[in-house]
Design a protein around this motif. Structure first.
Motif, PDB file in Angstrom:
ATOM      1  N   LYS A   1      -5.442   1.558  -8.982  1.00 29.48           N
ATOM      2  CA  LYS A   1      -6.014   0.552  -8.121  1.00 29.48           C
ATOM      3  C   LYS A   1      -5.161  -0.263  -7.642  1.00 29.48           C
ATOM      4  CE  LYS A   1      -9.659  -1.638  -9.508  1.00 29.48           C
ATOM      5  NZ  LYS A   1      -9.573  -2.091 -10.771  1.00 29.48           N
ATOM      6  N   GLY A   2      -3.782  -0.547  -8.257  1.00 31.56           N
ATOM      7  CA  GLY A   2      -2.879  -1.288  -7.720  1.00 31.56           C
ATOM      8  C   GLY A   2      -2.208  -1.960  -8.635  1.00 31.56           C
ATOM      9  N   SER A   3      -1.416  -2.963  -8.245  1.00 28.40           N
ATOM     10  CA  SER A   3      -0.545  -3.840  -9.524  1.00 28.40           C
ATOM     11  C   SER A   3      -1.328  -4.811 -10.051  1.00 28.40           C
ATOM     12  CB  SER A   3       0.781  -3.938  -8.784  1.00 28.40           C
ATOM     13  OG  SER A   3       0.546  -4.806  -7.685  1.00 28.40           O
ATOM     14  N   ASP A   4      -1.234  -4.658 -11.182  1.00 21.48           N
ATOM     15  CA  ASP A   4      -1.715  -5.652 -12.052  1.00 21.48           C
ATOM     16  C   ASP A   4      -0.757  -6.767 -12.391  1.00 21.48           C
ATOM     17  OD1 ASP A   4      -4.481  -6.143 -12.679  1.00 21.48           O
ATOM     18  OD2 ASP A   4      -4.394  -4.459 -14.151  1.00 21.48           O
ATOM     19  N   VAL A   5      -0.793  -8.123 -12.285  1.00 26.81           N
ATOM     20  CA  VAL A   5      -0.020  -9.085 -12.589  1.00 26.81           C
ATOM     21  C   VAL A   5      -0.498 -10.165 -13.634  1.00 26.81           C
ATOM     22  CG1 VAL A   5       1.181 -11.126 -11.388  1.00 26.81           C
ATOM     23  CG2 VAL A   5       0.430  -9.245 -10.091  1.00 26.81           C
TER      24      VAL A   5
ATOM     25  N   THR B   1       0.906  -1.211  -0.055  1.00 21.72           N
ATOM     26  CA  THR B   1      -0.235  -0.150  -0.085  1.00 21.72           C
ATOM     27  C   THR B   1       0.952   1.221   0.072  1.00 21.72           C
ATOM     28  OG1 THR B   1      -1.643  -1.178   1.406  1.00 21.72           O
ATOM     29  CG2 THR B   1      -1.949   1.118   1.271  1.00 21.72           C
ATOM     30  N   VAL B   2       1.630   1.263   0.893  1.00 19.40           N
ATOM     31  CA  VAL B   2       2.700   2.588   0.793  1.00 19.40           C
ATOM     32  C   VAL B   2       3.660   2.377  -0.053  1.00 19.40           C
ATOM     33  CG1 VAL B   2       4.622   3.120   2.489  1.00 19.40           C
ATOM     34  CG2 VAL B   2       2.656   2.324   3.560  1.00 19.40           C
ATOM     35  N   ALA B   3       4.158   1.390  -0.380  1.00 21.42           N
ATOM     36  CA  ALA B   3       5.230   1.323  -1.726  1.00 21.42           C
ATOM     37  C   ALA B   3       4.569   2.160  -3.019  1.00 21.42           C
ATOM     38  CB  ALA B   3       5.760   0.014  -2.092  1.00 21.42           C
ATOM     39  N   ARG B   4       3.316   1.650  -3.350  1.00 18.14           N
ATOM     40  CA  ARG B   4       2.592   2.038  -4.296  1.00 18.14           C
ATOM     41  C   ARG B   4       2.537   3.749  -4.254  1.00 18.14           C
ATOM     42  NH1 ARG B   4      -2.111  -0.441  -3.798  1.00 18.14           N
ATOM     43  NH2 ARG B   4      -1.164  -2.409  -4.162  1.00 18.14           N
ATOM     44  N   GLN B   5       2.166   4.122  -3.267  1.00 20.85           N
ATOM     45  CA  GLN B   5       1.909   5.773  -3.186  1.00 20.85           C
ATOM     46  C   GLN B   5       3.310   6.380  -3.207  1.00 20.85           C
ATOM     47  OE1 GLN B   5      -0.869   7.375  -3.209  1.00 20.85           O
ATOM     48  NE2 GLN B   5      -1.928   5.580  -3.646  1.00 20.85           N
TER      49      GLN B   5
ATOM     50  N   THR C   1       4.565   0.673  12.446  1.00 21.10           N
ATOM     51  CA  THR C   1       3.477   1.138  11.709  1.00 21.10           C
ATOM     52  C   THR C   1       2.434   1.095  12.518  1.00 21.10           C
ATOM     53  OG1 THR C   1       2.624  -0.488  10.315  1.00 21.10           O
ATOM     54  CG2 THR C   1       4.248   0.637   9.388  1.00 21.10           C
ATOM     55  N   THR C   2       2.411   0.288  13.848  1.00 22.10           N
ATOM     56  CA  THR C   2       1.407  -0.049  14.513  1.00 22.10           C
ATOM     57  C   THR C   2       0.802   1.188  15.087  1.00 22.10           C
ATOM     58  OG1 THR C   2       2.557  -2.064  15.397  1.00 22.10           O
ATOM     59  CG2 THR C   2       0.608  -1.324  16.745  1.00 22.10           C
ATOM     60  N   GLY C   3      -0.533   1.636  14.812  1.00 16.73           N
ATOM     61  CA  GLY C   3      -1.259   2.944  15.151  1.00 16.73           C
ATOM     62  C   GLY C   3      -0.965   3.873  14.372  1.00 16.73           C
ATOM     63  N   LEU C   4      -0.225   3.651  13.097  1.00 14.10           N
ATOM     64  CA  LEU C   4      -0.012   4.738  12.311  1.00 14.10           C
ATOM     65  C   LEU C   4      -1.047   4.484  11.206  1.00 14.10           C
ATOM     66  CD1 LEU C   4       3.775   5.025  11.852  1.00 14.10           C
ATOM     67  CD2 LEU C   4       2.165   6.546  13.331  1.00 14.10           C
ATOM     68  N   SER C   5      -1.588   5.598  10.495  1.00 16.90           N
ATOM     69  CA  SER C   5      -2.325   5.639   9.511  1.00 16.90           C
ATOM     70  C   SER C   5      -1.593   5.269   8.089  1.00 16.90           C
ATOM     71  CB  SER C   5      -3.384   6.747   8.961  1.00 16.90           C
ATOM     72  OG  SER C   5      -2.325   7.990   8.792  1.00 16.90           O
ATOM     73  N   ILE C   6      -2.076   4.882   7.046  1.00 19.28           N
ATOM     74  CA  ILE C   6      -1.393   4.823   5.736  1.00 19.28           C
ATOM     75  C   ILE C   6      -0.803   6.423   5.494  1.00 19.28           C
ATOM     76  CG2 ILE C   6      -1.516   4.356   3.320  1.00 19.28           C
ATOM     77  CD1 ILE C   6      -3.805   2.500   4.228  1.00 19.28           C
ATOM     78  N   ASN C   7      -1.572   7.349   5.646  1.00 20.61           N
ATOM     79  CA  ASN C   7      -0.841   8.480   5.282  1.00 20.61           C
ATOM     80  C   ASN C   7       0.191   8.885   5.896  1.00 20.61           C
ATOM     81  OD1 ASN C   7      -2.395   9.128   2.739  1.00 20.61           O
ATOM     82  ND2 ASN C   7      -4.110  10.119   4.091  1.00 20.61           N
ATOM     83  N   ASP C   8       0.341   8.524   7.366  1.00 23.41           N
ATOM     84  CA  ASP C   8       1.435   8.882   8.246  1.00 23.41           C
ATOM     85  C   ASP C   8       2.588   8.197   7.531  1.00 23.41           C
ATOM     86  OD1 ASP C   8       0.219  10.573   9.921  1.00 23.41           O
ATOM     87  OD2 ASP C   8      -0.376   8.737  11.467  1.00 23.41           O
ATOM     88  N   VAL C   9       2.536   7.011   7.298  1.00 18.45           N
ATOM     89  CA  VAL C   9       3.702   6.379   7.018  1.00 18.45           C
ATOM     90  C   VAL C   9       4.163   6.568   5.656  1.00 18.45           C
ATOM     91  CG1 VAL C   9       4.564   3.690   6.462  1.00 18.45           C
ATOM     92  CG2 VAL C   9       2.682   4.074   8.139  1.00 18.45           C
TER      93      VAL C   9
END
Ligand code: CDP
Ligand code: CDP
Length: 226
Positions: free
Chosen positions: A74-78, A18-22, A202-210
């Motif tokens: 949306k994501g990675s297509d394989v 999720t994070v790597a893609r963004q 990342t426990t307790g961190l939102s995706i955007n925080d990370v």
């Protein structure tokens, strides 16, 4: 000039893809999901009834597979041999079998060659288990993402429910724990942080925080690659 390479490793459900893609999107780099490659080969072996413990047969199959990754919003297509298998490779069956083939050194060599080729000129954010230690040891930025097993299981549970799979939270937690142990303790390229990796719990961190923390690290330490 070689562009920036970012390696993101960590256990299942830490938020890597999720994070790597963004991060890739924000920095204008290409995202490479190496876990999807191990999953794709596992899916093909299961679909064709190839014995997953037969390393030579799986290696040959991996060599003969036209494996492509592409990224969309949306994501990675394989793609495997011209067919998209992006949903199929996330099935519980593939997930519970993938660490068998991921433990085979000859299969890993085939996939690592493909990954290094994709990262040869830089300009990638690549996530997996051995990116910082083995696939791209010269990556300018290395991140090791973690989160508690409870949080990782909860995240994966919500994701599987969203995808329409019927799953049990406790069972999922057990399976994630088991897969982490196999990934950490295997002989070839086990899951472990590179010595020069930044650890991010990342426990307790939102995706955007990370995402924000990783982008800040890229920008302040090595320039953005933009
Ligand atoms: O999404 P999740 O974290 O559950 O797994 P994944 O990143 O899709 O990876 C699936 C499996 O592939 C892992 O459990 C590892 O066994 C294997 N893998 C690996 O051995 N090396 C990599 N670089 C990436 C994945
Ligand atoms: O790739 P990896 O297995 O490390 O994790 P992921 O597939 O990126 O993330 C697993 C799930 O956790 C996804 O549904 C993400 O949306 C979610 N997630 C979250 O809730 N909070 C985070 N900080 C990171 C991911």
């Amino acid at each position: 000039m070689k562009q920036l390479s970012v390696a993101i490793d960590g256990p299942a459900g830490a938020g890597k893809s999720t994070v790597a893609r963004q991060v890739a999107k924000q920095l204008g780099l290409t995202y490479v999901d190496t876990g999807a490659m191990y999953r794709a080969i596992t899916w093909k072996a299961l679909t064709n009834g190839v014995d997953l413990t037969h390393e030579d047969a799986i290696t040959q199959m991996a060599k003969n597979t036209d494996l492509r990754l592409s990224m969309d919003v949306k994501g990675s297509d394989v793609w495997v041999d011209g067919t998209t298998v992006s949903e199929e490779i996330r099935s519980p069956e593939v997930t519970s079998n993938v660490s068998t083939i991921a433990g085979q050194s000859k299969v890993r060599e085939v996939l690592v060659d493909k990954q290094r080729e994709m990262g040869r000129r830089g300009g990638v954010v690549m996530d997996g288990r051995d990116i910082g230690t083995h696939v791209l040891p010269d990556a300018e930025v290395k991140i090791f993402l973690t989160a508690s097993i409870e949080e990782r299981a909860r995240r994966r549970y919500q994701e599987m429910v969203r995808r329409g799979f019927k799953v049990d939270l406790e069972q999922l937690k057990k399976e994630i724990g088991l897969r982490d142990e196999k990934d950490k303790n295997r002989e070839h390229s086990p899951l472990r942080p590179a010595e020069d990796a930044i650890h991010l719990d990342t426990t307790g961190l939102s995706i955007n925080d990370v995402i924000g923390r990783i982008l800040q690290y890229c920008r302040t330490n090595v320039g953005s690659g933009e």
